[in-house]
Design a protein around this motif. Structure first.
Motif, short mmCIF file in Angstrom:
data_model
loop_
_atom_site.label_atom_id
_atom_site.label_comp_id
_atom_site.label_asym_id
_atom_site.label_seq_id
_atom_site.Cartn_x
_atom_site.Cartn_y
_atom_site.Cartn_z
N GLN A 200 41.27 75.35 58.92
CA GLN A 200 41.18 76.48 58.31
C GLN A 200 41.08 77.86 59.12
N GLY B 260 44.65 78.65 48.12
CA GLY B 260 43.16 77.63 48.40
C GLY B 260 43.31 76.26 47.75
N PRO B 261 42.33 75.87 47.23
CA PRO B 261 42.46 74.50 46.70
C PRO B 261 43.35 74.37 45.67
N ASP B 262 43.91 75.09 45.07
CA ASP B 262 44.86 74.89 44.03
C ASP B 262 46.22 74.58 44.55
N SER C 120 46.88 70.42 51.19
CA SER C 120 45.46 70.86 50.84
C SER C 120 44.56 71.04 52.31
N GLU D 172 41.60 72.09 51.98
CA GLU D 172 40.15 72.14 51.30
C GLU D 172 39.49 73.57 51.59
N GLU E 14 37.48 76.69 50.32
CA GLU E 14 36.46 76.68 49.11
C GLU E 14 37.14 77.36 47.90
N LYS E 15 37.99 78.26 48.21
CA LYS E 15 38.37 79.09 46.80
C LYS E 15 39.54 79.79 47.36
N PRO E 16 40.68 80.13 46.17
CA PRO E 16 41.80 80.84 46.39
C PRO E 16 41.52 82.20 46.67
N ARG E 17 42.48 82.92 47.58
CA ARG E 17 42.21 84.39 47.55
C ARG E 17 43.79 84.95 47.17
N TYR F 22 53.04 80.33 42.19
CA TYR F 22 51.41 80.45 41.83
C TYR F 22 51.28 81.32 40.68
N TYR G 209 48.72 81.37 37.89
CA TYR G 209 47.16 81.58 38.29
C TYR G 209 46.96 83.22 38.47
#
Length: 335
Positions: free
Chosen positions: A230, A255-257, A267, A269, A271-274, A301, A304
């Motif tokens: 990361q 992110g994880p999506d 992925s 991994e 923590e969250k999408p930005r 995307y 989302y």
């Protein structure tokens, strides 16, 4: 009052004086730099006229790249040979090596002189070896190419020496081109080889080479070192390398999506999408290059993201990659 008038007159004279003209040497260097950037952007129709003009003003490296563009467009032509010869006579080792290609010369041109080709090979080794022994790491990589063309095992040794002396490209090439793809060097285990590959990629990445950052991030992710992987994705986003910025933008946005949107193996991994940050980077990349793939990731995307997110990303993108030429980092002596 007279003194004031004198200063006004003096200022007028200074403003009227012609600005010193650009010298041929300065013009050649400027044209080369512009042409080289265009070459690394894959805008060769823009690059070639600038490189040709710089070469006409005596710029050795410009002559080499002019020869490269002409050769890459079709086959070796007399025009390409002339540019290579100009560069070789100016001391450009890679141009000398182009002039040693017996198969190309004898097959596509009438410039088939084996003795001359042998002389250029000897000259290339002589020039590169002298500079390499003096500690020039670029010359060490030139020497790699000389010895590689001769199937000389010293090619590996000189690449390693350049890497040990801090040459970022040598570190990358040692890891990817020699240890990984060609499996050169002896290792008791595959794990030991992989450890060395990652070690040299990390050294190159820390020296700022973006191709190494991208490859290192992938290898770390594949072996489960997600935290460091990361870190290098974040670093990739701040470079000027097209593929690094493209992939970093997509990974940051989703992110994880990304496991659901594209595929699980991609992925890192996070923590969250930005979404706003990543989409802004992709929009800026598209603005700078015109390449549609960046917008394709945003389309993947879109379900989302809210309209507000997309608008925020659009505004943010206006401040990103401004006046930053996006490059491809093509090697100087490639195919």
């Amino acid at each position: 009052m007279n003194l004031a008038r004198y200063f006004v007159w003096l200022l007028a004279c200074l403003l009227a004086m012609p600005v010193s003209a650009e010298t041929d040497s300065e013009r050649a260097e400027r044209l080369f730099e512009e042409g080289y950037i265009n070459y690394q952007q894959h805008y060769t129709p823009r690059a070639l006229p600038k490189l040709k003009e710089a070469a006409s003003l005596g710029h050795v490296e410009a002559a080499y790249y002019a020869g490269e563009i002409i050769r890459q467009r079709s086959v070796m032509t007399q025009t390409a040979i002339d540019f290579y010869r100009q560069a070789a006579e100016g001391g450009e080792v890679y141009a000398m090596l182009r002039l040693t290609r017996k198969d190309v010369f004898c097959g596509t041109t009438r410039e088939c002189d084996p003795d001359e080709q042998e002389r250029w090979l000897e000259k290339a080794e002589e020039v590169a070896l002298a500079r390499a022994k003096a500690g020039d790491t670029e010359a060490m990589m030139e020497l790699f190419s000389v010895y590689w063309s001769e199937d000389n095992s010293e090619a590996f040794d000189w690449t390693k020496r350049a890497a040990e002396n801090g040459n970022a490209f040598a570190q990358y090439w040692l890891a990817v081109g020699l240890l990984d793809e060609r499996e050169m060097g002896f290792y008791w285990t595959d794990a030991g080889r992989r450890e060395d590959i990652i070690r040299w990629l990390r050294a190159s990445a820390e020296n700022g080479f973006p191709k190494a950052m991208e490859k290192l991030a992938i290898m770390l992710k594949d072996q489960g070192d997600f935290e460091e992987a990361q870190y290098w994705v974040e670093k990739m986003a701040k470079t000027d390398y097209y593929h690094a910025v493209l992939n970093a933008g997509a990974l940051i946005m989703m992110g994880p999506d990304i496991a659901e949107v594209l595929m699980p193996s991609l992925s890192y991994e996070f923590e969250k999408p930005r979404p706003v940050e990543g989409a802004a980077l992709l929009m800026a990349l598209h603005r700078q290059t015109g390449k549609e793939m960046a917008l394709g990731f945003i389309d993947d995307y879109r379900d989302y993201m809210t309209p507000e997110m997309l608008e925020a990303a659009k505004e943010r993108s206006k401040k990103l990659l401004v006046d930053t030429p996006i490059l491809y980092y093509e090697p100087k002596f490639g195919l």
